[in-house]
Design an enzyme around this catalytic site. Sequence first.
Site, short mmCIF file in Angstrom:
data_model
loop_
_atom_site.label_atom_id
_atom_site.label_comp_id
_atom_site.label_asym_id
_atom_site.label_seq_id
_atom_site.Cartn_x
_atom_site.Cartn_y
_atom_site.Cartn_z
N ARG A 54 36.30 53.21 39.96
CA ARG A 54 35.94 54.02 41.13
C ARG A 54 36.03 55.53 40.96
O ARG A 54 35.52 56.26 41.80
CB ARG A 54 36.83 53.61 42.30
CG ARG A 54 36.26 52.48 43.08
CD ARG A 54 37.25 52.04 44.12
NE ARG A 54 38.55 51.83 43.49
CZ ARG A 54 39.62 51.39 44.12
NH1 ARG A 54 39.56 51.14 45.40
NH2 ARG A 54 40.75 51.21 43.49
N ARG A 65 41.18 50.87 33.40
CA ARG A 65 40.26 51.05 34.55
C ARG A 65 39.26 52.18 34.30
O ARG A 65 38.83 52.83 35.26
CB ARG A 65 41.04 51.32 35.84
CG ARG A 65 41.85 50.14 36.31
CD ARG A 65 40.96 49.08 36.94
NE ARG A 65 41.72 47.92 37.33
CZ ARG A 65 42.20 47.71 38.55
NH1 ARG A 65 41.97 48.59 39.51
NH2 ARG A 65 42.88 46.63 38.81
N ASP A 91 37.43 41.35 36.05
CA ASP A 91 38.72 41.50 36.69
C ASP A 91 39.60 40.37 36.20
O ASP A 91 39.10 39.39 35.62
CB ASP A 91 38.57 41.46 38.22
CG ASP A 91 39.81 42.01 38.92
OD1 ASP A 91 39.90 43.24 39.11
OD2 ASP A 91 40.72 41.21 39.22
N TYR A 97 49.52 36.61 42.27
CA TYR A 97 48.39 36.75 43.21
C TYR A 97 48.08 35.42 43.89
O TYR A 97 47.80 35.37 45.08
CB TYR A 97 47.15 37.28 42.49
CG TYR A 97 47.20 38.77 42.28
CD1 TYR A 97 46.90 39.65 43.32
CD2 TYR A 97 47.57 39.31 41.06
CE1 TYR A 97 46.98 41.02 43.15
CE2 TYR A 97 47.64 40.68 40.86
CZ TYR A 97 47.35 41.53 41.91
OH TYR A 97 47.43 42.88 41.74
N ARG A 133 27.95 50.53 43.22
CA ARG A 133 28.64 49.56 44.07
C ARG A 133 28.14 49.58 45.52
O ARG A 133 28.39 48.62 46.25
CB ARG A 133 30.14 49.85 44.06
CG ARG A 133 30.92 49.20 42.94
CD ARG A 133 30.93 47.68 43.04
NE ARG A 133 31.29 47.21 44.37
CZ ARG A 133 32.52 47.12 44.83
NH1 ARG A 133 33.53 47.43 44.06
NH2 ARG A 133 32.76 46.72 46.06
#
Length: 339
Positions: free
Chosen positions: A27, A23, A72, A147, A36
């Site tokens: 963020r 990652r 992703d 998921y 974003r």
Amino acid sequence: MNETLLRAARGRTVPFTPVWIMRQAGRYLPEYRALRKGRTMLQVLHNPDLAAAITLMPLRRFELDAAIIFYDILPPLRGMGLDLTFVPGRGPVLADPLRTTKQIDRLRVPPATEAMPEVLETIRRVKPELHVPLIGFAGAPFTLASYAIEGGYSRTFLRTKRMMASEPAAWDRLMMKLMAVAADLLQEQVDAGVDCVQVFDSWAGALGPADYRRYVAPYTRRLFKRLGALNVPVIHFSTGTAGTLEYLVQAGGDVIGVDWRIGLDAARRIAQRPVMGNLDPAALFAPWRELRARTDELLQSAGPRGHIFNLGHGILPETPLDNVRRLVDYVHEKTQGDA
Ligand code: CP3
């Protein structure tokens, strides 16, 4: 090109231990958060210019030894016919999770060139900008299935476990479809220019050894068998696998990625091949002296050669950037000339 990561993945000698961060394009970077603003996750993922820019962001700040494409693991589920969105503050949500065998049989297996052309275009745009290897990736069948069935992240994976135990034939069809989608996506990523691929089976640690072997390993093994033809190193990453690692290793991967809940010395003993990991992402919140001491211990337990330094899971949003820079530089400095 700095090929240290590719050499380490093959167990060859390296001038220093290569470092990248799961990652790393995300963020915790203020420039990512700024980009974003006012855009949804999917808008950014489907825009190769923006995705390429994000891929490069962490490399401008830190001396990382690899880039990972900004994408992703879940968008392939959209191509299969599921309705995926990323809800701010909540993460991925599937509006119509798989609850019946009929839904499983309706899932499509479209080629990546048709369903995910954007990620391939992102790769083609990023590649000429890089002096380090580019890592491509896909979710492993089990993690994707969890998921698709749960509809998002789950603490218990109850519906997934119920599906595998009560509908084994449908489970097999689902896992075969997910395996085919992941294999094709990774093949296309390599054709588009990635130098290494990682298979994320992030939640495989939710299963005990018997269930892992019965319901997951056959599909993961098949996937890795197909990836063997790609001629790039393949990383098999998962978390919480201290009790199942030998079976993950048997399923395949040139490099085994582990989290912090197992020591790297134990992981290497079990894997008998290069390992990736495994600093607790929370360690980056400690004062530098403490972080450095933990890094020393980690490097000691990894031993020289055949180690790719990484966190044990993704970097957390509030991580102090100063510690990231110090950590990356320190691993290089400390391992210089080791092997
Ligand atoms: O820097 C990179 O690693 C490249 C891009 C990348 C993302 N997701 C971007 C992302 C990668 C490699 C992933 C993998 C991924 N995505 C995994 C496997 C790795 C792991 O963490 O176990 C999983 C399980 C997912 C699914 C996913 N995507 C979740 C659970 C979430 C929400 C939680 C979170 O960490 O934000 C996402 C959203 C996501 N994927 C973000 C990013 C940068 C955050 C989106 C935002 O900006 O709000």
